[in-house]
Design a protein around this motif. Structure first.
Motif, mmCIF file in Angstrom:
data_model
loop_
_atom_site.group_PDB
_atom_site.id
_atom_site.type_symbol
_atom_site.label_atom_id
_atom_site.label_comp_id
_atom_site.label_asym_id
_atom_site.label_seq_id
_atom_site.Cartn_x
_atom_site.Cartn_y
_atom_site.Cartn_z
ATOM 1 N N ILE A 299 4.638 -4.832 -0.412
ATOM 2 C CA ILE A 299 3.107 -5.255 0.040
ATOM 3 C C ILE A 299 3.566 -5.189 1.256
ATOM 4 C CG2 ILE A 299 1.624 -6.314 -0.061
ATOM 5 C CD1 ILE A 299 2.623 -7.375 -2.911
ATOM 6 N N GLY A 300 2.753 -4.406 1.866
ATOM 7 C CA GLY A 300 2.341 -4.762 3.688
ATOM 8 C C GLY A 300 1.095 -4.876 3.917
ATOM 9 N N LEU A 301 0.815 -5.614 4.435
ATOM 10 C CA LEU A 301 -0.698 -6.470 5.297
ATOM 11 C C LEU A 301 -1.031 -5.727 6.101
ATOM 12 C CD1 LEU A 301 -0.046 -9.814 3.866
ATOM 13 C CD2 LEU A 301 -2.008 -8.141 2.635
ATOM 14 N N ARG A 302 -2.277 -5.453 6.685
ATOM 15 C CA ARG A 302 -2.769 -5.274 7.810
ATOM 16 C C ARG A 302 -3.643 -5.947 8.616
ATOM 17 N NH1 ARG A 302 -7.032 -1.684 8.509
ATOM 18 N NH2 ARG A 302 -7.016 -0.842 6.606
ATOM 19 N N GLY A 303 -3.590 -6.344 9.883
ATOM 20 C CA GLY A 303 -4.650 -7.159 10.000
ATOM 21 C C GLY A 303 -4.427 -8.001 11.762
ATOM 22 N N GLU A 304 -4.660 -8.963 12.238
ATOM 23 C CA GLU A 304 -4.209 -9.733 13.188
ATOM 24 C C GLU A 304 -4.359 -11.395 12.994
ATOM 25 O OE1 GLU A 304 -8.771 -9.571 15.747
ATOM 26 O OE2 GLU A 304 -7.130 -8.018 15.820
ATOM 27 N N ILE B 258 -10.079 6.120 -1.905
ATOM 28 C CA ILE B 258 -9.333 5.794 -0.256
ATOM 29 C C ILE B 258 -8.505 7.135 -0.034
ATOM 30 C CG2 ILE B 258 -7.340 4.132 -0.207
ATOM 31 C CD1 ILE B 258 -9.257 2.019 -0.731
ATOM 32 N N PRO B 259 -8.802 6.755 1.497
ATOM 33 C CA PRO B 259 -8.163 7.530 2.028
ATOM 34 C C PRO B 259 -6.152 7.560 2.452
ATOM 35 C CG PRO B 259 -9.231 6.104 4.043
ATOM 36 C CD PRO B 259 -9.390 5.887 2.118
ATOM 37 N N GLU B 260 -5.358 8.596 2.321
ATOM 38 C CA GLU B 260 -4.986 8.585 2.147
ATOM 39 C C GLU B 260 -4.242 8.472 4.101
ATOM 40 O OE1 GLU B 260 -2.114 11.125 -0.451
ATOM 41 O OE2 GLU B 260 -3.130 10.045 -2.246
ATOM 42 N N VAL B 261 -3.122 8.285 4.376
ATOM 43 C CA VAL B 261 -2.834 8.107 5.459
ATOM 44 C C VAL B 261 -1.702 8.502 6.208
ATOM 45 C CG1 VAL B 261 -4.077 6.310 5.972
ATOM 46 C CG2 VAL B 261 -1.828 5.637 5.858
ATOM 47 N N SER B 262 -1.365 9.695 7.017
ATOM 48 C CA SER B 262 -0.176 10.433 6.848
ATOM 49 C C SER B 262 -0.088 10.551 9.157
ATOM 50 C CB SER B 262 0.542 11.149 6.652
ATOM 51 O OG SER B 262 -1.108 12.356 7.078
ATOM 52 N N GLY B 263 0.977 10.627 9.037
ATOM 53 C CA GLY B 263 1.576 11.145 11.208
ATOM 54 C C GLY B 263 0.766 9.716 11.760
ATOM 55 N N ASP B 264 0.210 10.675 12.849
ATOM 56 C CA ASP B 264 -0.508 10.122 13.964
ATOM 57 C C ASP B 264 -1.652 8.926 13.052
ATOM 58 O OD1 ASP B 264 1.556 10.458 15.612
ATOM 59 O OD2 ASP B 264 0.064 12.501 16.627
ATOM 60 N N ASP B 265 -1.934 8.972 12.036
ATOM 61 C CA ASP B 265 -2.952 8.104 11.655
ATOM 62 C C ASP B 265 -2.255 6.663 10.996
ATOM 63 O OD1 ASP B 265 -5.371 7.555 11.256
ATOM 64 O OD2 ASP B 265 -5.856 8.172 9.154
ATOM 65 N N VAL B 266 -1.668 6.694 10.834
ATOM 66 C CA VAL B 266 -0.589 5.879 9.858
ATOM 67 C C VAL B 266 -1.284 4.295 10.276
ATOM 68 C CG1 VAL B 266 1.675 4.232 9.750
ATOM 69 C CG2 VAL B 266 1.345 6.902 8.979
ATOM 70 N N HIS B 267 -1.648 3.460 9.583
ATOM 71 C CA HIS B 267 -1.694 2.071 9.650
ATOM 72 C C HIS B 267 -0.719 1.488 10.577
ATOM 73 C CE1 HIS B 267 -6.239 2.675 8.715
ATOM 74 N NE2 HIS B 267 -6.067 3.379 8.306
ATOM 75 N N ARG B 268 -1.165 -0.175 10.939
ATOM 76 C CA ARG B 268 0.202 -0.891 10.952
ATOM 77 C C ARG B 268 0.026 -1.929 10.266
ATOM 78 N NH1 ARG B 268 4.692 1.144 12.589
ATOM 79 N NH2 ARG B 268 5.209 -0.538 12.513
ATOM 80 N N TYR B 269 1.475 -2.282 9.502
ATOM 81 C CA TYR B 269 1.159 -3.404 8.050
ATOM 82 C C TYR B 269 2.577 -4.360 8.707
ATOM 83 C CZ TYR B 269 -1.155 0.407 5.294
ATOM 84 O OH TYR B 269 -1.924 0.964 4.891
ATOM 85 N N ASP B 270 1.850 -4.786 9.786
ATOM 86 C CA ASP B 270 2.722 -5.747 10.726
ATOM 87 C C ASP B 270 2.430 -7.554 10.745
ATOM 88 O OD1 ASP B 270 3.783 -3.588 12.039
ATOM 89 O OD2 ASP B 270 2.267 -3.085 13.708
ATOM 90 N N LYS C 160 9.536 -13.089 -2.794
ATOM 91 C CA LYS C 160 9.887 -12.806 -0.802
ATOM 92 C C LYS C 160 10.156 -11.435 -0.225
ATOM 93 C CE LYS C 160 10.790 -16.535 -0.830
ATOM 94 N NZ LYS C 160 10.951 -17.921 -0.084
ATOM 95 N N LYS C 161 10.783 -10.584 -1.113
ATOM 96 C CA LYS C 161 11.446 -9.578 -0.342
ATOM 97 C C LYS C 161 10.353 -8.778 -0.405
ATOM 98 C CE LYS C 161 15.824 -11.622 -1.812
ATOM 99 N NZ LYS C 161 17.383 -11.063 -2.415
ATOM 100 N N VAL C 162 9.703 -8.390 -1.255
ATOM 101 C CA VAL C 162 8.521 -7.242 -0.563
ATOM 102 C C VAL C 162 7.877 -7.492 0.474
ATOM 103 C CG1 VAL C 162 8.901 -6.920 -3.523
ATOM 104 C CG2 VAL C 162 6.874 -7.945 -2.047
ATOM 105 N N PHE C 163 8.232 -7.991 1.323
ATOM 106 C CA PHE C 163 6.573 -8.204 2.390
ATOM 107 C C PHE C 163 8.444 -7.687 3.196
ATOM 108 C CE2 PHE C 163 5.244 -10.823 -0.622
ATOM 109 C CZ PHE C 163 3.807 -10.787 -0.543
ATOM 110 N N LYS C 164 8.182 -6.066 3.553
ATOM 111 C CA LYS C 164 8.857 -6.478 4.669
ATOM 112 C C LYS C 164 8.286 -5.222 5.951
ATOM 113 C CE LYS C 164 11.325 -4.539 1.196
ATOM 114 N NZ LYS C 164 11.869 -3.060 -0.328
ATOM 115 N N VAL C 165 9.285 -5.580 6.555
ATOM 116 C CA VAL C 165 9.112 -4.851 7.941
ATOM 117 C C VAL C 165 8.237 -3.373 7.408
ATOM 118 C CG1 VAL C 165 9.738 -6.298 10.012
ATOM 119 C CG2 VAL C 165 11.265 -3.598 9.058
#
Length: 208
Positions: free
Chosen positions: A167-172, A15-27, A49-54
């Motif tokens: 817990i962050g989720l990435r997608g659209e 699993i790649p670690e991400v940092s800086g400009d390469d950070v994924h958006r969990y929106d 439910k409180k762990v689903f933060k911005v």
């Protein structure tokens, strides 16, 4: 192939670690129907439910969920429409309470622990990740069109209880629920039909 003998998800080791400009958006938190999120085996009601933060608040340690009677936690996460999920991130502590294995199930509402004996849509072996730097990709073939996600924390790193901060989720977002649109259209037509049959106040029907 794995060189070691025990059962393990090899993909998790790469699993790649991400940092800086390469950070994924969990929106995807903005598309979670937060009022209907439930967490089974949480020690404090409503904490799950409180762990689903911005994403910007992912390292906030003031809100977290801790398991109650054993190490398992089960999150039932409904969305406000159909979504495509591409990845997730999980933050726990640096000790044995950090989740070690999760099992994901799509579109199975109100799951209980007894329901989790079925084959999962994806299983992921996690790293200890107290800062949320590890991105776990989700299977495109499984999570391309989802309206509900269940996350089972099946194991941690050795403690009796599990603790999760984020817990962050990435997608659209894909589209609204079509059945809700259809119901709204039907109801508006029904109301219009009812109005046509109404007789204005002060007017009586003639018998002739």
């Amino acid at each position: 192939m794995c060189s070691h003998g025990h059962s393990h998800n090899c993909a998790a080791e790469h699993i790649p670690e991400v940092s800086g400009d390469d950070v994924h958006r969990y929106d995807m938190v903005s598309y979670i129907d937060m009022e209907r999120v439930t967490t089974l085996n949480e020690s404090v009601d409503g904490a799950g439910k409180k762990v689903f933060k911005v994403m910007e608040n992912r390292e906030d340690r003031t809100e977290f969920v801790k398991s109650d009677s054993d190490h398992e936690l089960l999150f039932n996460i409904p969305f406000t429409g159909h979504v495509r999920l591409t990845g997730l991130s999980i933050i726990g502590d640096e000790d044995g309470s950090h989740p070690a294995k999760i099992r994901l199930f799509k579109d199975r509402e109100a799951m209980a622990f007894d329901d989790c004996s079925i084959e999962a849509d994806q299983e992921i072996d996690l790293k200890q990740d107290p800062r949320g730097l590890v991105d776990y990709p989700l299977k495109a073939s499984k999570f391309g069109n989802v309206h509900h996600l269940s996350i089972l924390v099946a194991a941690n790193f050795g403690e009796d209880e599990t603790k999760v901060y984020y817990i962050g989720l990435r997608g659209e977002f894909q589209h609204e629920f079509r059945q809700r649109v259809a119901i709204a259209t039907y109801e508006s037509r029904a109301q219009l039909k009812d109005h046509k049959n109404e007789i204005p106040d002060g007017i009586t029907k003639s018998l002739f």
